[in-house]
Structure formats: C-alpha cells, structure tokens
Enzyme design. Sequence first.
Site, short mmCIF file in Angstrom:
data_model
loop_
_atom_site.label_atom_id
_atom_site.label_comp_id
_atom_site.label_asym_id
_atom_site.label_seq_id
_atom_site.Cartn_x
_atom_site.Cartn_y
_atom_site.Cartn_z
CE1 TYR A 148 -3.24 -2.87 0.51
CE2 TYR A 148 -2.57 -3.00 2.81
CZ TYR A 148 -3.29 -3.50 1.75
OH TYR A 148 -4.04 -4.62 1.91
CD GLU A 178 -21.16 -5.04 19.57
OE1 GLU A 178 -22.39 -4.83 19.52
OE2 GLU A 178 -20.65 -6.17 19.39
#
Length: 217
Positions: free
Chosen positions: A114, A194
């Site tokens: 990358y 979460e």
Amino acid sequence: SDRLKITVQGKQTHGAAPWLGVDPIVTFAQIVLGLQTIVSRTLDINREPAVVTIGAIKGGVRENIIPDSVEMRGTIRSFDEGMRDAIHERVTQLAEGIASASRASCKVCITKNYPVTRNDPALTEQMVPTLTRVANTGPRPMGIEVVPKVTGAEDFSFFQRLIPGLFFFVGVTPPDIEPSQAYSNHSPRFVVDERGLEVGVRALANLAVDYLGAIKG
C-alpha cells in the site's frame, strides 16, 4: 507498507557436528539484528520515520538437527518514496552480505503493497466541523483530535491516489479500560465498545450529506 521475505539457505547437518554444515539459523539471527540498524543507523529519521519488522520465522524440525534453510517474513513501513527505495536496497545488501560471510546464501523478496495514506488538507479542513459535531453528540460524546503520523497501512490509500480523500479512526475502547492499556486490534484480547460503531455510521452519513450539500450550495 511492503512485505518482506528472506530465505536463508545453508547446509543441513547434525547439531553435534555444526562444522560439517552451514547453519542458516545463526545466519538468520545475524541478519535480523543487522536489519535493525537500517533505520537506526542509515536513515535520517528526523525527516521521516520508518520501520523494519520481522514478524514470522520458519525453520528446523528437531532440536538436534541444523536445517537446510530458514525463512523469515516481515514488513517495511515508510512515508517517503526515496527512503522506501533506500530501505529496500539496504535490506537486500545487508542480508546477502551477511549470508555470504557465513558461507550461506539468501533470497530476498520485497513486495510493494500500500502507498502512504495522506488526507487531503482542503477536504480535511472542510469536514472537520462535521466530525466534531458528530463526535460531540449521541450516547457517547468523545470529541476529535488530529493524530500524528501512524505507521499502519490502509488500502484506502489507493482511492486517495485518484481523488481527494479523508481517512479517520473511530474510538471503540470501552470506557472502563485505560486507552494506553487497551489491546490493539491485532490481539485476540481486543475488546470493542459497540457504541463506537454507531458513531462511525453517523459520521459517514453526515460527511456524505454535508459534502454533497456544499457542492449543491
């Protein structure tokens, strides 16, 4: 980020008679130590940081046998293309030189992965107010901050080569865990709050609406 694979080829022999073979494990150990000097002793890290890490080793099957070969795999991280090329060259020179001096041989394979993830300055300035608004509302206000360079890599950088891009992190460390003590996302002990997922969804939705609204305006 770049992938690094080095295979050191020696000569198998019994561990009780190492002089009859060529020990790739000892050669490998010298190469690993030598790799650590590339960044610390040959690069100007005042200009840009860089990292050379060996993360996997494979070699040998028994405690009393010197194997034929050892394979190591690692990663190279850098922010400057010139430094990137210099690291690649020096990794190869160092590994081959140490192997030759040890009567072994080696094969170095470096794969470019990358490119660097760079946020577009104008786009970032435009969208920071949106991120600030989202981060300071909802069930878990968290604020935002500009972080220094991170040696992690993201395939999002390929999009940024074509169009202006903005990459951001969303905090998911549970409030009862000190961030400095939290396990990273590469750990099996990684724990996610979460509620951070909701923040991420709202951030992306608001970024899209505000950006498109600015274009229409």
